[in-house]
Design a protein around this motif. Structure first.
Motif, PDB file in Angstrom:
ATOM      1  N   ASP A  10     -18.075   2.363   8.776  1.00  0.00           N
ATOM      2  CA  ASP A  10     -18.071   3.697   9.508  1.00  0.00           C
ATOM      3  C   ASP A  10     -16.823   4.797   9.075  1.00  0.00           C
ATOM      4  OD1 ASP A  10     -19.863   3.546  11.724  1.00  0.00           O
ATOM      5  OD2 ASP A  10     -18.785   1.695  12.204  1.00  0.00           O
ATOM      6  N   PHE A  11     -15.843   4.058   8.461  1.00  0.00           N
ATOM      7  CA  PHE A  11     -14.591   4.749   8.184  1.00  0.00           C
ATOM      8  C   PHE A  11     -13.748   4.014   7.086  1.00  0.00           C
ATOM      9  CE2 PHE A  11     -10.135   5.909   9.795  1.00  0.00           C
ATOM     10  CZ  PHE A  11     -10.155   7.177   9.207  1.00  0.00           C
ATOM     11  N   ILE A  12     -13.230   4.888   6.423  1.00  0.00           N
ATOM     12  CA  ILE A  12     -12.391   4.551   5.049  1.00  0.00           C
ATOM     13  C   ILE A  12     -11.148   5.587   5.098  1.00  0.00           C
ATOM     14  CG2 ILE A  12     -12.350   3.986   2.581  1.00  0.00           C
ATOM     15  CD1 ILE A  12     -15.286   3.319   2.666  1.00  0.00           C
ATOM     16  N   ILE A  13     -10.057   4.824   5.107  1.00  0.00           N
ATOM     17  CA  ILE A  13      -8.830   5.417   4.702  1.00  0.00           C
ATOM     18  C   ILE A  13      -8.490   5.046   3.629  1.00  0.00           C
ATOM     19  CG2 ILE A  13      -6.532   5.517   5.638  1.00  0.00           C
ATOM     20  CD1 ILE A  13      -7.100   4.511   8.121  1.00  0.00           C
ATOM     21  N   GLY A  14      -8.326   6.272   2.694  1.00  0.00           N
ATOM     22  CA  GLY A  14      -7.538   5.852   1.437  1.00  0.00           C
ATOM     23  C   GLY A  14      -6.012   5.853   1.536  1.00  0.00           C
ATOM     24  N   SER A  15      -5.331   5.047   1.083  1.00  0.00           N
ATOM     25  CA  SER A  15      -3.696   5.323   1.196  1.00  0.00           C
ATOM     26  C   SER A  15      -3.151   4.741  -0.256  1.00  0.00           C
ATOM     27  CB  SER A  15      -3.423   4.028   2.292  1.00  0.00           C
ATOM     28  OG  SER A  15      -3.737   4.426   3.525  1.00  0.00           O
ATOM     29  N   THR A  16      -1.904   5.144  -0.358  1.00  0.00           N
ATOM     30  CA  THR A  16      -0.950   4.730  -1.242  1.00  0.00           C
ATOM     31  C   THR A  16       0.012   3.688  -0.687  1.00  0.00           C
ATOM     32  OG1 THR A  16      -1.392   6.695  -2.720  1.00  0.00           O
ATOM     33  CG2 THR A  16       0.622   5.543  -3.135  1.00  0.00           C
ATOM     34  N   HIS A  17       0.266   2.733  -1.154  1.00  0.00           N
ATOM     35  CA  HIS A  17       1.193   1.729  -0.886  1.00  0.00           C
ATOM     36  C   HIS A  17       2.079   1.427  -1.762  1.00  0.00           C
ATOM     37  CE1 HIS A  17      -1.948   0.849   2.399  1.00  0.00           C
ATOM     38  NE2 HIS A  17      -1.053   1.369   3.249  1.00  0.00           N
TER      39      HIS A  17
END
Length: 250
Positions: A85-92
């Motif tokens: 339903d939902f995808i967060i793109g992140s930088t870790h």
């Protein structure tokens, strides 16, 4: 997962989206975390709980994908591997270091730490497109050990504006995350000056999250966030289903 759902119901939430981490290539660490989700197990449990609580709360299926220039293909394949339903793109991870670990700010002291972090985000959003919103754009500031450090928008203005314009032109959005309050910053991630500029540039897609990795952090300081967002001029927040945004009045 069930304890998180019960807490959400107790708080009166009508929707909740799980966004389990998927970070390919996460460097070795003393806790031996690999940050890779067991997707079949995760989805099976989510669907079971969704059925169990369907008359009390809407449960959505999401993921938070940690992006690095070396793992775009794997991230893209994962994002397309299921009906999220939902995808967060992140930088870790930046240069094989997590800002959470002391070595990061030993390598990039003070404001250099966020500068390098933002440079990598810009690289990511110019190349990678399989996400709905970009998460906690200034995540690195949470862990800066310099007690005299203060975020000043103008120190990063050109870089932030290019990131925001790229995200907006790509039809994506950003997450506002109350984890900053939890970590004692006195503001969410990203900083209100970033949120204000996002709105000025025409950004409309804004999701709300608490980085709640345990029930007591569910919807952390959401009333404070509503007050802040309305004061900045935002009228709506966004919920995604089938990766399609629904705008809801704050």
């Amino acid at each position: 997962m069930e304890s998180m759902i019960l807490k959400a119901i107790d708080l009166g939430l009508t929707k909740i989206c799980f966004t389990e981490h998927q970070d390919y290539g996460y460097p070795e660490n003393k806790e031996n975390f690999d940050f890779l989700v067991d997707l079949p197990s995760y989805k099976s449990e989510l669907l079971s709980l969704k059925d169990k609580y369907n008359d009390r709360i809407k449960i959505l299926f999401g993921a938070e994908i940690g992006l690095m220039p070396t793992t775009y293909d794997k991230c893209r394949d994962f994002a397309r591997s299921d009906d999220f339903d939902f995808i967060i793109g992140s930088t870790h991870i930046v240069d094989q270091m997590d800002p959470y670990e002391p070595i990061y700010f030993e390598t990039y002291p003070g404001k250099k730490g966020l500068l390098r972090y933002l440079e990598v985000i810009l690289q990511n959003v110019k190349v990678y497109h399989d996400y709905c919103v970009y998460g906690h754009l200034d995540y690195a500031v949470r862990y800066c050990p310099d007690k005299n450090y203060q975020f000043i928008y103008q120190d990063y203005a050109d870089l932030i504006e290019e990131i925001l314009k790229t995200i907006i032109e790509d039809g994506k959005g950003i997450e506002v995350n109350t984890g900053g309050y939890k970590y004692g910053l006195g503001y969410p991630n990203p900083h209100p000056d970033i949120l204000k500029r996002y709105l000025e540039l025409g950004g409309e897609i804004l999701t709300i999250g608490s980085d709640g990795h345990c029930p007591e952090h569910m919807a952390y300081d959401f009333p404070k966030l509503r007050e802040l967002l309305t004061s900045l001029g935002f009228r709506f927040y966004t919920v995604f289903q089938n990766q399609s945004p629904e705008f809801i009045e704050l």
